[in-house]
Design a protein around this motif. Sequence first.
Motif, PDB file in Angstrom:
ATOM      1  N   ALA A 485       0.846  -1.190   0.000  1.00  0.00           N
ATOM      2  CA  ALA A 485       0.000   0.000   0.000  1.00  0.00           C
ATOM      3  C   ALA A 485       0.887   1.248   0.000  1.00  0.00           C
ATOM      4  CB  ALA A 485      -0.914   0.004   1.219  1.00  0.00           C
ATOM      5  N   GLU A 486       0.263   2.393  -0.188  1.00  0.00           N
ATOM      6  CA  GLU A 486       0.988   3.658  -0.156  1.00  0.00           C
ATOM      7  C   GLU A 486       0.744   4.356   1.170  1.00  0.00           C
ATOM      8  OE1 GLU A 486       0.010   6.091  -3.446  1.00  0.00           O
ATOM      9  OE2 GLU A 486       0.829   4.701  -4.954  1.00  0.00           O
ATOM     10  N   ILE A 487       1.725   5.147   1.596  1.00  0.00           N
ATOM     11  CA  ILE A 487       1.587   5.894   2.836  1.00  0.00           C
ATOM     12  C   ILE A 487       0.425   6.879   2.704  1.00  0.00           C
ATOM     13  CG2 ILE A 487       3.109   7.818   2.262  1.00  0.00           C
ATOM     14  CD1 ILE A 487       3.199   5.944   5.580  1.00  0.00           C
ATOM     15  N   GLU A 488      -0.304   7.048   3.797  1.00  0.00           N
ATOM     16  CA  GLU A 488      -1.432   7.975   3.793  1.00  0.00           C
ATOM     17  C   GLU A 488      -0.930   9.366   4.172  1.00  0.00           C
ATOM     18  OE1 GLU A 488      -5.341   8.626   6.580  1.00  0.00           O
ATOM     19  OE2 GLU A 488      -4.987   6.583   5.813  1.00  0.00           O
ATOM     20  N   GLY A 489      -1.095  10.323   3.280  1.00  0.00           N
ATOM     21  CA  GLY A 489      -0.627  11.682   3.553  1.00  0.00           C
ATOM     22  C   GLY A 489       0.692  11.954   2.859  1.00  0.00           C
ATOM     23  N   GLU A 490       1.178  13.161   3.039  1.00  0.00           N
ATOM     24  CA  GLU A 490       2.402  13.576   2.370  1.00  0.00           C
ATOM     25  C   GLU A 490       3.651  13.178   3.135  1.00  0.00           C
ATOM     26  OE1 GLU A 490       2.170  17.733   1.624  1.00  0.00           O
ATOM     27  OE2 GLU A 490       0.483  17.554   0.210  1.00  0.00           O
ATOM     28  N   ARG A 491       3.525  12.861   4.413  1.00  0.00           N
ATOM     29  CA  ARG A 491       4.670  12.462   5.215  1.00  0.00           C
ATOM     30  C   ARG A 491       4.248  11.324   6.143  1.00  0.00           C
ATOM     31  NH1 ARG A 491       5.807  17.470   9.285  1.00  0.00           N
ATOM     32  NH2 ARG A 491       7.230  15.896  10.173  1.00  0.00           N
ATOM     33  N   PRO A 492       5.183  10.491   6.593  1.00  0.00           N
ATOM     34  CA  PRO A 492       4.826   9.318   7.395  1.00  0.00           C
ATOM     35  C   PRO A 492       3.994   9.642   8.626  1.00  0.00           C
ATOM     36  CG  PRO A 492       7.105   9.152   6.684  1.00  0.00           C
ATOM     37  CD  PRO A 492       6.620  10.516   6.273  1.00  0.00           C
ATOM     38  N   ALA A 493       4.283  10.740   9.292  1.00  0.00           N
ATOM     39  CA  ALA A 493       3.571  11.058  10.528  1.00  0.00           C
ATOM     40  C   ALA A 493       2.094  11.344  10.312  1.00  0.00           C
ATOM     41  CB  ALA A 493       4.228  12.247  11.228  1.00  0.00           C
ATOM     42  N   GLN A 494       1.684  11.545   9.051  1.00  0.00           N
ATOM     43  CA  GLN A 494       0.273  11.779   8.769  1.00  0.00           C
ATOM     44  C   GLN A 494      -0.501  10.472   8.602  1.00  0.00           C
ATOM     45  OE1 GLN A 494       0.611  14.315   5.302  1.00  0.00           O
ATOM     46  NE2 GLN A 494       0.586  16.191   6.535  1.00  0.00           N
ATOM     47  N   ASP A 495       0.183   9.355   8.601  1.00  0.00           N
ATOM     48  CA  ASP A 495      -0.451   8.046   8.443  1.00  0.00           C
ATOM     49  C   ASP A 495      -0.712   7.445   9.831  1.00  0.00           C
ATOM     50  OD1 ASP A 495      -0.998   5.283   8.080  1.00  0.00           O
ATOM     51  OD2 ASP A 495       0.046   5.293   6.158  1.00  0.00           O
ATOM     52  N   PRO A 496      -1.982   7.200  10.202  1.00  0.00           N
ATOM     53  CA  PRO A 496      -2.285   6.626  11.531  1.00  0.00           C
ATOM     54  C   PRO A 496      -1.594   5.280  11.779  1.00  0.00           C
ATOM     55  CG  PRO A 496      -4.284   7.463  10.498  1.00  0.00           C
ATOM     56  CD  PRO A 496      -3.208   7.506   9.447  1.00  0.00           C
ATOM     57  N   ASP A 497      -1.459   4.469  10.736  1.00  0.00           N
ATOM     58  CA  ASP A 497      -0.784   3.183  10.900  1.00  0.00           C
ATOM     59  C   ASP A 497       0.684   3.365  11.275  1.00  0.00           C
ATOM     60  OD1 ASP A 497      -3.083   1.856  10.313  1.00  0.00           O
ATOM     61  OD2 ASP A 497      -2.496   1.249   8.288  1.00  0.00           O
ATOM     62  N   TYR A 498       1.319   4.331  10.633  1.00  0.00           N
ATOM     63  CA  TYR A 498       2.732   4.590  10.931  1.00  0.00           C
ATOM     64  C   TYR A 498       2.899   5.068  12.365  1.00  0.00           C
ATOM     65  CZ  TYR A 498       7.498   6.380  10.396  1.00  0.00           C
ATOM     66  OH  TYR A 498       8.844   6.599  10.549  1.00  0.00           O
ATOM     67  N   ARG A 499       2.043   6.015  12.773  1.00  0.00           N
ATOM     68  CA  ARG A 499       2.122   6.529  14.140  1.00  0.00           C
ATOM     69  C   ARG A 499       1.906   5.389  15.145  1.00  0.00           C
ATOM     70  NH1 ARG A 499       1.756  12.230  14.160  1.00  0.00           N
ATOM     71  NH2 ARG A 499       1.445  12.137  16.419  1.00  0.00           N
ATOM     72  N   GLU A 539      -3.355  -4.316   4.306  1.00  0.00           N
ATOM     73  CA  GLU A 539      -2.188  -3.935   3.519  1.00  0.00           C
ATOM     74  C   GLU A 539      -1.502  -2.748   4.203  1.00  0.00           C
ATOM     75  OE1 GLU A 539      -1.309  -5.859   1.160  1.00  0.00           O
ATOM     76  OE2 GLU A 539      -3.154  -7.010   1.304  1.00  0.00           O
ATOM     77  N   ARG A 540      -0.180  -2.767   4.229  1.00  0.00           N
ATOM     78  CA  ARG A 540       0.567  -1.713   4.905  1.00  0.00           C
ATOM     79  C   ARG A 540       1.548  -1.053   3.938  1.00  0.00           C
ATOM     80  NH1 ARG A 540      -2.972  -1.372   9.003  1.00  0.00           N
ATOM     81  NH2 ARG A 540      -3.166  -3.369  10.101  1.00  0.00           N
ATOM     82  N   ALA A 541       1.906   0.170   4.263  1.00  0.00           N
ATOM     83  CA  ALA A 541       2.863   0.918   3.450  1.00  0.00           C
ATOM     84  C   ALA A 541       4.290   0.484   3.778  1.00  0.00           C
ATOM     85  CB  ALA A 541       2.690   2.414   3.699  1.00  0.00           C
ATOM     86  N   PRO A 542       5.230   0.687   2.849  1.00  0.00           N
ATOM     87  CA  PRO A 542       6.629   0.328   3.116  1.00  0.00           C
ATOM     88  C   PRO A 542       7.180   0.989   4.374  1.00  0.00           C
ATOM     89  CG  PRO A 542       6.332   0.838   0.794  1.00  0.00           C
ATOM     90  CD  PRO A 542       5.053   1.202   1.474  1.00  0.00           C
TER      91      PRO A 542
END
Length: 564
Positions: A485-499, A539-542
């Motif tokens: 999948a692709e990261i949500e938002g323009e930067r990683p910190a904007q993706d709830p999964d990443y946080r 599905e998760r982003a890289p």
Amino acid sequence: MGENIFNKFDEVAAGESGTALWAARAPYRPEPDYDLMLIPRLPKGSDWRQDEGAVAALDRIEAEPWVALIDREGKQPTAKLSDEWIESQGEAISSGSQGEADLADMAAENRYAVYFWGANTTKALHIGHLRNLAVGAAIAGALRQAGARVENRSLICDVGRSMGEAMAGVATRAGEDSGPDADEKSDHFVGFCYADYVTASRNGGGGDDGAEDSVARESTQYDDKADELMMRVLEGDQKALELWSRTRSWVVSGQRKTLASLGITFDRVIYESDFLPEVREFTNQGLAEGTLTKRWGDDMVMYETEREELEEMPLVRSDGLPTQHMRALAYWAAADELDDVISMQVCGNEWVAHVTCRRKLIDEMGLSNGNGNGSARGGGPPTYDIFHGMVARENESISSSKKGALLIDELVEWLEDELKHNPELAEEMARHPHPEAVPAQVALGYFLLQPTTKQVRFGKEKLLVEGKGSLGWDLARAQAHHASAEIEGERPAQDPDYRFAVVQSEHYRVHLRSAVEEFDVAPLSKYLSHFARWYREDERAPEVEAVVQPVLEQGLRGLGLEGA
């Protein structure tokens, strides 16, 4: 900031008073508006808004640069961490700059000797032993990851009634000068000989893995071939010693191959037979002092414990053969290599009465090996006993002298076959970075989610079911799950999964510390199982994968599940 977020939170929440009035917890699933739930540490029924100390602590926390905001509306405050902190921490994990070295301060310079394995040299290892191996390897792995110097050790039973039965079985089945066929695993060969002899002999095929069965059988003189061979060994008969040495060697060699398939190694192995001189010394001392007595009728050397669970502790038969009670006492009372070492023994909870009475006897006899880390309960080492429940299969406990016990070798072979020939599983394992390690990981990991002291009802069909208590399989499937999948938002910190992944990763240190302090790996195992299953749910982003996978690999090492 490299310091663990939960440690830092507690420090700031405590302030100068030293009492943290708030605790931080990560949510069970990603939340769009916050990263941490804040829980007041106040008397039940208190309103934190009316507590000046609690409000002041929230103010201090909100002023920290790693906090973006604290929402004080509603019943429970929540905190959102700064984007900069989230991305800095995520980068440290994915780049490898934050790893094992950051955990090594928790038990640095401490020395531990962890005793497990501990099977008799009479048979192959079965799934009852597998739980002992899983718990021991996990505790040792957690201590090692926390910076401790750890030795895996085992006290091996190579003398006694069961050893005589194994020798008699070999002599009956193959002759005293014969051994296993070239294509037969040597511990399997001895195990078959042993089981055949026990089943056919007058003692009726009782098990030898439980404390009660084992000592009851060792306390009886049968005057059969097994007794004869064991006594010849004790008397130094060359022919019997050769058979004893070969039988022991065949079993230990075979068991080591099984251990290798699980990725478990031992730094030191101690044989009970090396402490027979101490058996004689302590027996004579105890009889002379009146601490030990001879039982009327059969001259069995006994210890009257005055405890309900084990009123009479049989120690040495009239013919001089020591029971497992006495052999264990001789080692733990004499082992001078345990000076300045924190020692722990992993064993089944059927041995609780044995351990309790052994410690009491060591104290009463005034025996001491000078161990600076002797048990707080008295009785010398080990410093701690780690008891686990037995393993049951088809409503009965596992005993290798009963035919039909599932051997570890058979279980690992079955797992290898399933992962190779089941099309769905084989496809998944093709995406796994280390598929050769998965059978051991699955076999051992199954026992780590279970409450340690509870009995486990085992079935191999439970091992390859995700989310049903099979930690090893949860971790294996997560490791085989790659970004799509692709990261949500323009930067990683904007993706709830990443946080969520970054904050969850901070919990690893918390649970590792608990494992090191409590010698209980279940909370760490549950945390990793939840993290692995959450990661694989979608599905998760890289960028998310780059945070999750290092934590899972770290968890495998911390639980001793690296595999072969």
